[in-house]
Design an enzyme around this catalytic site. Structure first.
Site, PDB file in Angstrom:
ATOM      1  CB  THR A 132      -0.894  -0.008   1.264  1.00 58.28           C
ATOM      2  OG1 THR A 132      -1.437   1.281   1.466  1.00 58.28           O
ATOM      3  CG2 THR A 132      -0.099  -0.349   2.522  1.00 58.28           C
ATOM      4  CG  ASP A 133      -1.143   4.994  -0.941  1.00 54.56           C
ATOM      5  OD1 ASP A 133      -1.712   4.306  -0.069  1.00 54.56           O
ATOM      6  OD2 ASP A 133      -1.718   5.936  -1.545  1.00 54.56           O
ATOM      7  CD  GLU A 134      -3.475   3.305   4.138  1.00 53.67           C
ATOM      8  OE1 GLU A 134      -3.432   3.276   5.378  1.00 53.67           O
ATOM      9  OE2 GLU A 134      -4.488   3.022   3.485  1.00 53.67           O
ATOM     10  CE1 TYR A 157      -3.217  -2.721   5.619  1.00 55.02           C
ATOM     11  CE2 TYR A 157      -3.287  -0.376   5.098  1.00 55.02           C
ATOM     12  CZ  TYR A 157      -3.261  -1.694   4.682  1.00 55.02           C
ATOM     13  OH  TYR A 157      -3.278  -1.990   3.337  1.00 55.02           O
ATOM     14  CE  LYS A 161       0.244  -4.657   2.868  1.00 55.69           C
ATOM     15  NZ  LYS A 161      -0.139  -5.994   2.310  1.00 55.69           N
TER      16      LYS A 161
END
Ligand code: NAD
Ligand code: TYD
Length: 351
Positions: A132-134, A157, A161
């Site tokens: 993810t870009d997060e 989260y 990741k």
């Protein structure tokens, strides 16, 4: 010889679109979907293709080393597309442990299973990790995440990741495993579990419930239609360079409040409501703890090197998405009547 490909998390939102795409486009592949069927996994997402001869479903947990060893022995995978994860930021705030277990330990268990099974013979093998870009943290009002942006995850989260991304890269660097990673922005489309903003809002508008907007609704996300993500995954799996990272994004930034107003307009039209009716349901609620202000992706590397670009503009994508949820009322109702309802109550009664 038939190639055997393992897709993890194939009963989830993005995974189901990836499984369908691979089954239809590559009849020569044997696709094995490994999914634990957590609250977010739903085999109904695959009911249209689960009888295809090149498809097998295996229920299991990616953290289970013994199970994974047996699975690799049984199917002799040459490729792995790893999507299984705990994926909802709000749940990671209330229960981080499940995220550490599945996203970090589960990814390591898969890496270990692949490494052991492949036994240094990496010819024709690929371990593709979907992220993810997060992991890059939060942007201010300007700038974009590139593949060179430093990791700065802010939620349990995104931290889980980020850890899994580091571990996948470490296995590539240390053991020479053929890995590739992609980091994608927020996805939208059919089959998304209705705890995420867009399906939750569509359902609440339809049933005349308040649309909960965290804080002032000024947080910005870069929305990509899920089929375009599946298309990028297909391309990167087949043509991505070993050990590289590719950012995937929609070039489609919306603040939450603008997005919800747009969605309300579409819903008014589809439900034959007077203009402005659905927007009356917008309700500002307590903000998410540590809420990242803005995500936005620079996907120029993927566009330049592999020729990918999003196929749909948002106008079209949101129409298709609303149509999907309105046409699949039974899918939504079955979800809402189960575990989701209990979760929904605990999540929103506090706000
Ligand atoms: P999802 O929550 O809809 O699906 C996750 C799937 O993984 C479910 O089917 C679930 O049953 C399965 N799963 C969970 N724990 C498991 C375990 N221990 N063993 C086996 N299966 C397990 O998630 P999604 O939105 O489809 O996201 C898929 C992947 O894409 C995730 O890795 C996520 O981090 C990443 N991603 C998602 C988005 C997005 O906007 N949804 C954006 C970028 C990246
Ligand atoms: P979400 O769909 O949970 O994705 P992510 O947190 O991974 O970006 O949320 C998208 C945005 O919408 C995020 O800024 C949080 C916000 N949001 C709300 O305002 N209300 C809600 O009920 C939900 C679920 C999200």
């Amino acid at each position: 010889m038939t190639q055997s490909i393992l897709i993890t998390g194939g009963a989830g939102f993005i995974g189901s679109h990836v499984v369908r795409r691979f089954l239809k486009k590559y009849p020569e592949y044997q696709i094995v979907n490994l999914d634990k069927l957590t609250y977010a996994g739903n085999l109904e997402n695959l009911s249209d293709i689960d009888k295809m001869p090149n498809y097998t479903f295996e229920r299991g947990d990616i953290t289970d080393n013994v199970f994974l060893a047996g699975l690799f022995f049984k199917y002799n995978f040459s490729g792995i597309i790893h999507l299984a994860a705990e994926s909802h930021v709000d749940r990671s705030i209330s229960d981080p442990d499940a995220f550490i277990k599945t996203n970090i330990e589960g990814t390591v268990a898969l890496l270990n299973a692949a490494k052991k099974h492949w036994n240094n013979d990496y010819e024709g093998k690929r371990f593709y990790h979907i992220s993810t870009d997060e992991v890059y943290g939060s942007l201010g009002i300007e700038g974009l995440f590139t593949e060179e942006t430093s990791y700065d995850p802010k939620s349990p989260y995104s931290a889980s990741k980020a850890s899994s991304d580091h571990l996948v890269r470490a296995y590539g660097h240390t053991y020479g495993m053929p890995i590739v990673i992609s980091n994608c922005s927020n996805n939208y489309g059919g089959n998304q579990f209705p705890e995420k903003l867009i399906p939750l809002s569509i359902n609440n508008i339809k049933t005349n419930k308040p649309i909960p907007i965290y804080g002032k609704g000024e947080n910005v996300r870069d929305w990509l239609y899920v089929e375009d993500h599946a298309d990028a995954i297909d391309l990167i799996f087949h043509e991505g360079k070993n050990a590289e990272t590719y950012n995937i994004g929609g070039n489609n930034e919306w603040s939450n409040i603008e997005l919800i107003h747009k969605l309300c307009e579409v819903m008014d039209r589809k439900l034959n409501r007077p203009k402005g009716d659905s927007a009356k349901l917008i309700t500002f609620v307590k903000d998410r703890a540590g809420h990242d202000l803005r995500y936005a992706i620079d996907s120029s590397k993927l566009q330049r090197e592999l020729g990918w670009k999003p196929s749909l503009d948002f106008e079209k994508g949101i129409e298709l998405t609303v149509d999907w949820y309105l046409a699949n009322e039974a899918w939504m109702n079955r979800i809402i009547s189960g575990e989701y309802e209990k979760y929904y109550e605990t999540q929103y009664q506090k706000r």
